[in-house]
Design a protein around this motif. Structure first.
Motif, PDB file in Angstrom:
ATOM      1  N   LEU A   1      -5.138  -3.765  -6.563  1.00  0.00           N
ATOM      2  CA  LEU A   1      -6.431  -3.093  -6.682  1.00  0.00           C
ATOM      3  C   LEU A   1      -7.378  -3.550  -5.572  1.00  0.00           C
ATOM      4  N   ARG A   2      -7.392  -4.858  -5.320  1.00  0.00           N
ATOM      5  CA  ARG A   2      -8.285  -5.396  -4.295  1.00  0.00           C
ATOM      6  C   ARG A   2      -7.900  -4.876  -2.912  1.00  0.00           C
ATOM      7  N   ALA A   3      -6.606  -4.771  -2.633  1.00  0.00           N
ATOM      8  CA  ALA A   3      -6.140  -4.266  -1.336  1.00  0.00           C
ATOM      9  C   ALA A   3      -6.521  -2.795  -1.167  1.00  0.00           C
ATOM     10  N   PHE A   4      -6.349  -2.012  -2.222  1.00  0.00           N
ATOM     11  CA  PHE A   4      -6.724  -0.594  -2.139  1.00  0.00           C
ATOM     12  C   PHE A   4      -8.228  -0.434  -1.948  1.00  0.00           C
ATOM     13  N   GLU A   5      -9.028  -1.188  -2.701  1.00  0.00           N
ATOM     14  CA  GLU A   5     -10.480  -1.043  -2.621  1.00  0.00           C
ATOM     15  C   GLU A   5     -10.993  -1.398  -1.234  1.00  0.00           C
ATOM     16  N   ALA A   6     -10.481  -2.471  -0.652  1.00  0.00           N
ATOM     17  CA  ALA A   6     -10.912  -2.883   0.686  1.00  0.00           C
ATOM     18  C   ALA A   6     -10.471  -1.854   1.728  1.00  0.00           C
ATOM     19  N   THR A   7      -9.253  -1.346   1.597  1.00  0.00           N
ATOM     20  CA  THR A   7      -8.766  -0.332   2.540  1.00  0.00           C
ATOM     21  C   THR A   7      -9.577   0.946   2.414  1.00  0.00           C
ATOM     22  N   ALA A   8      -9.944   1.320   1.200  1.00  0.00           N
ATOM     23  CA  ALA A   8     -10.737   2.534   0.988  1.00  0.00           C
ATOM     24  C   ALA A   8     -12.120   2.410   1.612  1.00  0.00           C
ATOM     25  N   ARG A   9     -12.723   1.225   1.549  1.00  0.00           N
ATOM     26  CA  ARG A   9     -14.046   1.035   2.145  1.00  0.00           C
ATOM     27  C   ARG A   9     -13.987   1.102   3.659  1.00  0.00           C
ATOM     28  N   HIS A  10     -12.982   0.489   4.236  1.00  0.00           N
ATOM     29  CA  HIS A  10     -12.881   0.417   5.695  1.00  0.00           C
ATOM     30  C   HIS A  10     -12.133   1.602   6.294  1.00  0.00           C
ATOM     31  N   LEU A  11     -11.326   2.283   5.458  1.00  0.00           N
ATOM     32  CA  LEU A  11     -10.378   3.280   5.950  1.00  0.00           C
ATOM     33  C   LEU A  11      -9.536   2.681   7.083  1.00  0.00           C
ATOM     34  N   SER A  12      -9.147   1.447   6.853  1.00  0.00           N
ATOM     35  CA  SER A  12      -8.341   0.710   7.834  1.00  0.00           C
ATOM     36  C   SER A  12      -7.663  -0.452   7.121  1.00  0.00           C
TER      37      SER A  12
ATOM     38  N   VAL B   1      -0.839  -1.715  -1.341  1.00  0.00           N
ATOM     39  CA  VAL B   1      -1.294  -0.337  -1.555  1.00  0.00           C
ATOM     40  C   VAL B   1      -0.113   0.548  -1.948  1.00  0.00           C
ATOM     41  N   ALA B   2       1.017   0.372  -1.275  1.00  0.00           N
ATOM     42  CA  ALA B   2       2.214   1.154  -1.616  1.00  0.00           C
ATOM     43  C   ALA B   2       2.659   0.877  -3.051  1.00  0.00           C
ATOM     44  N   SER B   3       2.551  -0.371  -3.466  1.00  0.00           N
ATOM     45  CA  SER B   3       2.923  -0.722  -4.844  1.00  0.00           C
ATOM     46  C   SER B   3       2.000  -0.044  -5.842  1.00  0.00           C
TER      47      SER B   3
ATOM     48  N   TYR C   1       2.954   2.681  -8.671  1.00  0.00           N
ATOM     49  CA  TYR C   1       2.561   2.472 -10.075  1.00  0.00           C
ATOM     50  C   TYR C   1       1.865   3.701 -10.628  1.00  0.00           C
ATOM     51  N   LEU C   2       0.985   4.304  -9.828  1.00  0.00           N
ATOM     52  CA  LEU C   2       0.227   5.481 -10.270  1.00  0.00           C
ATOM     53  C   LEU C   2       1.030   6.774 -10.150  1.00  0.00           C
ATOM     54  N   GLY C   3       2.048   6.748  -9.307  1.00  0.00           N
ATOM     55  CA  GLY C   3       2.855   7.935  -9.116  1.00  0.00           C
ATOM     56  C   GLY C   3       2.183   9.012  -8.296  1.00  0.00           C
ATOM     57  N   ARG C   4       1.276   8.604  -7.413  1.00  0.00           N
ATOM     58  CA  ARG C   4       0.568   9.561  -6.574  1.00  0.00           C
ATOM     59  C   ARG C   4       0.029   8.852  -5.330  1.00  0.00           C
ATOM     60  N   PRO C   5      -0.050   9.568  -4.206  1.00  0.00           N
ATOM     61  CA  PRO C   5      -0.575   8.939  -2.982  1.00  0.00           C
ATOM     62  C   PRO C   5      -2.088   8.763  -3.055  1.00  0.00           C
TER      63      PRO C   5
ATOM     64  N   LEU D   1      -8.679   9.124   2.566  1.00  0.00           N
ATOM     65  CA  LEU D   1      -8.390   9.103   1.138  1.00  0.00           C
ATOM     66  C   LEU D   1      -7.901  10.472   0.682  1.00  0.00           C
ATOM     67  N   THR D   2      -6.929  10.489  -0.196  1.00  0.00           N
ATOM     68  CA  THR D   2      -6.568  11.728  -0.868  1.00  0.00           C
ATOM     69  C   THR D   2      -7.614  12.014  -1.947  1.00  0.00           C
ATOM     70  N   ALA D   3      -7.488  13.154  -2.602  1.00  0.00           N
ATOM     71  CA  ALA D   3      -8.426  13.477  -3.686  1.00  0.00           C
ATOM     72  C   ALA D   3      -8.355  12.419  -4.786  1.00  0.00           C
ATOM     73  N   ASN D   4      -7.148  11.959  -5.110  1.00  0.00           N
ATOM     74  CA  ASN D   4      -7.007  10.907  -6.125  1.00  0.00           C
ATOM     75  C   ASN D   4      -7.614   9.594  -5.655  1.00  0.00           C
ATOM     76  N   GLY D   5      -7.382   9.266  -4.392  1.00  0.00           N
ATOM     77  CA  GLY D   5      -7.962   8.036  -3.856  1.00  0.00           C
ATOM     78  C   GLY D   5      -9.473   8.064  -3.864  1.00  0.00           C
TER      79      GLY D   5
END
Length: 310
Positions: free
Chosen positions: A11-22, A41-43, A47-51, A62-66
């Motif tokens: 979760l922390r890796a996704f949140e940081a990547t989403a803020r920076h888009l990097s 992020v891949a894990s 887990y969610l079954g969606r990109p 970000l995708t719509a889900n992201g």
């Protein structure tokens, strides 16, 4: 019964990547490798079954889900930091020094700060438009909202708001002669200009395919807040800059007489020293700032022509 949540590092890796888009910037913030961020992020995606991300023109998006998950997760992590801070009395009284431009501070930041203060009652925010840039050894600022293109080598920068420019005016200018029915009518009005921006009236007129000596109609002021005030007084047509005129457009005090909206390639960025990335108060303010722009901005409605008025 709810399933167990995914591991916190994912979760922390996704949140940081989403803020920076990097992923590279996220890795620098989290003090882990970019490959570790990618794996986490891949894990989470598995887990969610969606990109959650996609790549377009070599940029991470970000995708719509992201985009749906990111602001909620940022708020959740922010609340977690608050809970930890509240349990540590020594951290309750802190000051965060913020540098911001005068126009952005008065037009965007200050009317939102109460929301941050209510969530962080133990953190005093001290805002200055005159502080040294945070790269300076003399700077007391810990975080900065800076205008530009984000290419500053010695700091961490996250895009807050992308800038667009377009004409704005008082609604009365649409009714008063000579009126404003199309871009060519600008040749009969005063144009309020703020020198110093990389893009201005010349660029917008070129995009609108209009050619006239607009400098003959120019009213020059040195700050955007002054240009906005002149437009509010009906003194002319200002070149609106999207982050700075949201309130005036939302309440109808300024209207957009016609298109186009022109992206300048610049914007406002949240900037801090790399070594401050993990400071709790810096991270809390940065997360809150970025969450503000996840809410849709006021819709820019094209003003009605004179013939539509009663």
């Amino acid at each position: 019964m709810r399933p167990a949540p995914p591991p916190f590092p994912w979760l922390r890796a996704f949140e940081a990547t989403a803020r920076h888009l990097s992923m590279t910037r996220a890795a620098a913030e989290l003090n882990i490798s970019a490959s570790a961020v990618s794996q986490q992020v891949a894990s989470l995606e598995a887990y969610l079954g969606r990109p959650l991300f996609r790549r377009a023109n070599r940029r991470l998006m970000l995708t719509a889900n992201g985009a749906l998950i990111a602001p909620k997760l940022s708020n959740a992590l922010n609340l977690l930091h608050e809970a930890i801070d509240d349990s540590l009395p020594a951290r309750r009284q802190q000051t965060l020094n913020v540098k911001v431009t005068t126009s952005f501070g008065s037009q965007w930041l200050m009317n939102r700060l109460d929301g941050f203060r209510s969530r962080h009652p133990g953190l005093t925010v001290q805002v200055s438009a005159t502080a040294e840039p945070i790269e300076s050894d003399r700077s007391t600022a810990e975080i900065e909202i800076r205008y530009g293109t984000g290419d500053w080598p010695d700091v961490e920068a996250s895009l807050l708001i992308e800038e667009c420019i377009f004409p704005v005016c008082h609604p009365d200018l649409l009714r008063r002669k000579p009126g404003l029915k199309s871009p060519k009518d600008l040749a009969r009005h005063d144009l309020i200009d703020v020198p110093g921006y990389p893009q201005g009236w010349s660029d917008w007129l070129q995009a609108a395919k209009i050619s006239f000596n607009w400098m003959k109609h120019r009213i020059a002021v040195d700050q955007s807040v002054m240009a906005i005030q002149l437009a509010l007084e009906g003194r002319g047509v200002a070149l609106g800059r999207s982050p700075l005129i949201q309130r005036e457009m939302a309440d109808g005090r300024l209207v957009v007489p016609f298109s186009p909206r022109l992206k300048t390639g610049a914007g406002y960025w949240v900037v801090h020293r790399r070594r401050n990335a993990e400071a709790r108060k810096v991270l809390a303010f940065k997360t809150w700032l970025l969450a503000q722009t996840s809410v849709a901005a006021p819709k820019i409605t094209k003003a009605k022509s004179k013939s539509s008025h009663s």
